[in-house]
Motif scaffolding. Sequence first.
Motif: not given
Length: 383
Positions: A4-12, A36-39, A378-383
Amino acid sequence: MIAQIKIVLIGNYIPDNQESMLRFAHLLDSAFCNAKVLSEIWWPTVLFGRYTKTTNNGFGKWLGYFDKYIVFPIILKRRIKHIKKNSADVKFHICDHSNSPYLKYLPADSTSITCHDVIAIRGALGYSDSFQLASRMGKLLQKWIFHHLKNIKTIAFVSQHSLNMFKELLFEAQIPGAHYCVIHNAFNNDFIPMDLTKASVILARSGICSNIPFLLHVGSGSVRKNRILLLDMLSLLQSNTIINCCFAGESLNVELIEYAKKLQIFDKVISIIKPDHETLVALYSSCAAFIFPSLSEGFGWPLIEAQACGAVVLASDTAPMPEVSGGAALHFDPNNAAEFAGGFYTLNNKILKDKLILDGFKNSRRFSSAGMIKAYIDLMCLN
């Protein structure tokens, strides 16, 4: 797959041609996929930028600003609303701190950012150690970037040096509960030693003769890259050594060409403009030494790329170069070409040279994409 985690990366903004930042966004996306993380990557919309040849100066720069700071935020808000309806847990990550103004439109409790350096910010604020001048508009832009950057709670820095420089700028402005950490960059491509016979064939196409050793520098023509030191170093070596110098990346500017002519070494200088990856690996694998005398860096990818290809590295003794080299390089004053030349002569000691190469291989293994992406998760899961 992490549930249930999806990462949206904001590019340049792609027309800006910030190659290292474009590679970094792709690196994160690929590494998340391997874990194996959706992004997915959201690139700032190119609308008005389609009508100009360059967004790096003049009217084209203003068209780029309009796309980045007016058009994309409108689209960004709509996309965020849509994706949050269709995904249970979405995390947002801005890949480059220069895009910190987008933080205004992203959910504060689930957004993080990577800070690659604060060189331009420090330059805009008048710090001489940035070795980067800023125009009036540039100063306003960097202060705007810093205003947003210092108000985000979760930031990954690519080196301890960048984190230290950022904290110096903050004074007492750090927001309560902020989480800052260091996550070193991983390699953005495969770098392994190339067979020297194969490499010589590839380099011959670029005018490099296999029977003449060469010093190598990889990077831009920015003043802070300190390319001039290699010319001074080459001049000092000429009396005792037959050697050339290769600059890979941007073409040499007029000032450096004239300086090389003044030193009577221009015939020893080779310029390879934007080499492809195969040529770059051939250069790293074949050079007599890789010289990295930068005055200011956030991380310094070329240093570890050279180590991974078996090159001996001579680099600045200023941070973050020793941090990144892991002690597997020779470090000298970036204002002293004689020290670099002397360091090069010590490579005649085969035991020392072989140890530097072996230690370089070991150090380069620290920068794996698997280790990097675990730290980001690990960093993002702190949010």
